[in-house]
Write a protein that holds these residues in place. Structure first.
Motif, PDB file in Angstrom:
ATOM      1  N   CYS A 134       0.856  -1.190   0.000  1.00 24.43           N
ATOM      2  CA  CYS A 134       0.000   0.000   0.000  1.00 24.43           C
ATOM      3  C   CYS A 134       0.891   1.239   0.000  1.00 24.43           C
ATOM      4  CB  CYS A 134      -0.960   0.005   1.193  1.00 24.43           C
ATOM      5  SG  CYS A 134      -0.165   0.211   2.805  1.00 24.43           S
ATOM      6  N   GLY A 135       0.291   2.402  -0.294  1.00 29.87           N
ATOM      7  CA  GLY A 135       1.032   3.650  -0.376  1.00 29.87           C
ATOM      8  C   GLY A 135       0.968   4.443   0.921  1.00 29.87           C
ATOM      9  N   PRO A 136       1.737   5.538   1.017  1.00 27.87           N
ATOM     10  CA  PRO A 136       1.858   6.311   2.266  1.00 27.87           C
ATOM     11  C   PRO A 136       0.542   6.854   2.803  1.00 27.87           C
ATOM     12  CG  PRO A 136       3.559   6.943   0.706  1.00 27.87           C
ATOM     13  CD  PRO A 136       2.608   6.064  -0.043  1.00 27.87           C
ATOM     14  N   GLY A 139      -2.502   5.677  -3.372  1.00 26.12           N
ATOM     15  CA  GLY A 139      -3.464   5.372  -2.331  1.00 26.12           C
ATOM     16  C   GLY A 139      -4.809   4.878  -2.807  1.00 26.12           C
ATOM     17  N   LEU A 140      -4.902   4.460  -4.091  1.00 25.84           N
ATOM     18  CA  LEU A 140      -6.190   3.980  -4.581  1.00 25.84           C
ATOM     19  C   LEU A 140      -6.611   2.693  -3.890  1.00 25.84           C
ATOM     20  CD1 LEU A 140      -5.372   6.028  -6.833  1.00 25.84           C
ATOM     21  CD2 LEU A 140      -6.540   4.523  -8.449  1.00 25.84           C
ATOM     22  N   GLY A 141      -5.645   1.868  -3.534  1.00 28.08           N
ATOM     23  CA  GLY A 141      -5.953   0.610  -2.864  1.00 28.08           C
ATOM     24  C   GLY A 141      -4.688  -0.182  -2.643  1.00 28.08           C
ATOM     25  N   VAL A 142      -4.826  -1.366  -2.087  1.00 27.81           N
ATOM     26  CA  VAL A 142      -3.678  -2.263  -1.943  1.00 27.81           C
ATOM     27  C   VAL A 142      -3.522  -3.037  -3.245  1.00 27.81           C
ATOM     28  CG1 VAL A 142      -4.116  -2.463   0.528  1.00 27.81           C
ATOM     29  CG2 VAL A 142      -5.006  -4.210  -1.022  1.00 27.81           C
ATOM     30  N   ARG A 180     -13.342  -4.538  -3.749  1.00 29.76           N
ATOM     31  CA  ARG A 180     -13.619  -4.068  -5.113  1.00 29.76           C
ATOM     32  C   ARG A 180     -12.332  -3.657  -5.816  1.00 29.76           C
ATOM     33  NH1 ARG A 180     -15.294   1.017  -7.422  1.00 29.76           N
ATOM     34  NH2 ARG A 180     -14.900   1.980  -5.378  1.00 29.76           N
ATOM     35  N   THR A 181     -12.179  -4.064  -7.067  1.00 30.42           N
ATOM     36  CA  THR A 181     -11.028  -3.652  -7.866  1.00 30.42           C
ATOM     37  C   THR A 181     -11.279  -2.258  -8.403  1.00 30.42           C
ATOM     38  OG1 THR A 181     -10.508  -5.940  -8.487  1.00 30.42           O
ATOM     39  CG2 THR A 181      -9.609  -4.191  -9.876  1.00 30.42           C
ATOM     40  N   VAL A 182     -10.419  -1.319  -8.032  1.00 31.05           N
ATOM     41  CA  VAL A 182     -10.628   0.083  -8.395  1.00 31.05           C
ATOM     42  C   VAL A 182      -9.665   0.568  -9.475  1.00 31.05           C
ATOM     43  CG1 VAL A 182     -11.557   0.668  -6.132  1.00 31.05           C
ATOM     44  CG2 VAL A 182      -9.099   0.858  -6.529  1.00 31.05           C
ATOM     45  N   GLY A 183      -8.676  -0.254  -9.823  1.00 34.75           N
ATOM     46  CA  GLY A 183      -7.730   0.168 -10.857  1.00 34.75           C
ATOM     47  C   GLY A 183      -6.979  -1.016 -11.417  1.00 34.75           C
ATOM     48  N   VAL A 242      -5.981  -2.797  -6.305  1.00 36.27           N
ATOM     49  CA  VAL A 242      -5.383  -2.393  -7.578  1.00 36.27           C
ATOM     50  C   VAL A 242      -4.595  -3.589  -8.095  1.00 36.27           C
ATOM     51  CG1 VAL A 242      -3.671  -0.902  -8.662  1.00 36.27           C
ATOM     52  CG2 VAL A 242      -5.226   0.039  -6.931  1.00 36.27           C
ATOM     53  N   SER A 243      -4.692  -3.892  -9.390  1.00 35.83           N
ATOM     54  CA  SER A 243      -3.969  -5.067  -9.861  1.00 35.83           C
ATOM     55  C   SER A 243      -3.686  -4.985 -11.351  1.00 35.83           C
ATOM     56  CB  SER A 243      -4.748  -6.351  -9.542  1.00 35.83           C
ATOM     57  OG  SER A 243      -3.903  -7.479  -9.675  1.00 35.83           O
TER      58      SER A 243
END
Length: 323
Positions: A178-180, A245-248, A227-230, A201-202
């Motif tokens: 994940c992001g900061p 930060g869109l998702g893990v 949910r897949t967001v990206g 995100v994947s």
């Protein structure tokens, strides 16, 4: 249309543009790959269809299908474009010093130190040889090797083509990050259960039947149903979305070690001390070659050197992170 007219008047560059459009399944992606504007690629397709007198691609919102004529033309174009592109390299084999050109297609962000070492040694030994590296989706890598437009390719394999050879070069392990700005960033008390409902995100190929099936299976094993967001087929773009930060999401552990040290990414469970169905997802990266391709001297020497270096690894391929 008379055959003589086709030979005298035909713009053979249109065939190359058509091949790229089919491989990318998109006018926009084809334009990006060809470094052209989208209207230029669209016009090239229209000129080709007008010249041949029939539609080649059935395009509509959400639809991209070759017509019967398009399938026939694409099959022939693969061999035509590959043969034309290789003529110059093959003519260089008669020179005293090794020269020529090597075109290598790679999946996005292949981090493989032995490849760097081989390139350095090869260039020192044969400085007249030029190298061209192009990044593409793994499916496009295989298509270009099959059509002999590339000397070889390095990428993932979803469904092996019986006409190609696949040599495993290395195995990388995907972990979740994940992001900061993400709420889980910096936490050391997490388990895989904490990720179950997180937006994800994947990669576009993260499905049970595609090249990154190991990631899909790992998500299913831990019940990560968020949910897949990206999505993207490019590792750098998946990394960008995770950092934003869109998702893990999944990334190769050894590729992003520096990002973790620099505080751009945070490693999430399952960690690399776990092996088996619940541990980091193993993904094999292959050297893809075409036994029907007549290689130039430069291509033969380079691939021989790369294979010999890979042979030095235990089991014939490298593993990252090292066991």
């Amino acid at each position: 249309m008379p055959d003589g007219f086709v030979r005298r008047e035909f713009d053979w560059n249109l065939l190359h543009t058509f091949v790229v459009i089919v491989e990318e399944r998109s006018i926009t992606r084809a334009a990006n790959r060809l470094l052209l504007r989208q209207p230029s690629v669209s016009n090239a397709l229209k000129r080709l269809e007008d010249r041949l007198g029939q539609p080649l691609i059935d395009r509509a919102p959400g639809r991209f299908e070759l017509t019967d004529a398009g399938r026939i033309l694409y099959r022939e174009c693969q061999h035509i474009c590959g043969a034309i592109g290789r003529l110059g390299h093959l003519m260089a084999t008669g020179r005293t010093e090794v020269s020529g050109h090597i075109r290598l297609l790679l999946a996005s962000h292949v981090v493989f130190p032995p490849l760097n070492a081989v390139m350095a040694r090869f260039h020192a030994a044969h400085p007249l040889v030029t190298l061209e590296h192009e990044v593409a989706r793994s499916a496009v890598v295989a298509q270009n090797v099959l059509s002999r437009q590339a000397s070889a390719g390095i990428g993932l394999v979803a469904s092996p083509n019986p006409q190609l050879r696949y040599r495993p070069l290395f195995r990388e392990h995907f972990g979740f990050f994940c992001g900061p700005s993400h709420r889980l960033f910096g936490r050391r008390d997490l388990t895989a259960a904490d990720l179950r409902d997180e937006p994800f995100v994947s990669f576009s190929t993260d499905t049970p039947t595609d090249a990154l099936r190991a990631i899909a299976l790992l998500r299913a094993h831990h019940g990560l149903t968020g949910r897949t967001v990206g999505t993207s087929s490019n590792l750098e773009e998946v990394r960008r979305m995770i950092i934003a930060g869109l998702g893990v999401g999944p990334l190769p552990v050894h590729v992003v070690e520096r990002d973790v040290r620099d505080g751009l990414l945070w490693r999430l469970p399952p960690y690399d001390d776990v092996r088996g169905p619940g541990g980091p997802a193993p993904v094999d990266i292959f050297l893809v070659t075409n036994p029907r391709t007549t290689l130039s001297q430069a291509e033969r020497l380079f691939l021989t050197m790369l294979n010999a270096h890979a042979d030095t690894a235990p089991g014939g391929f490298f593993v990252y992170p090292a066991p």
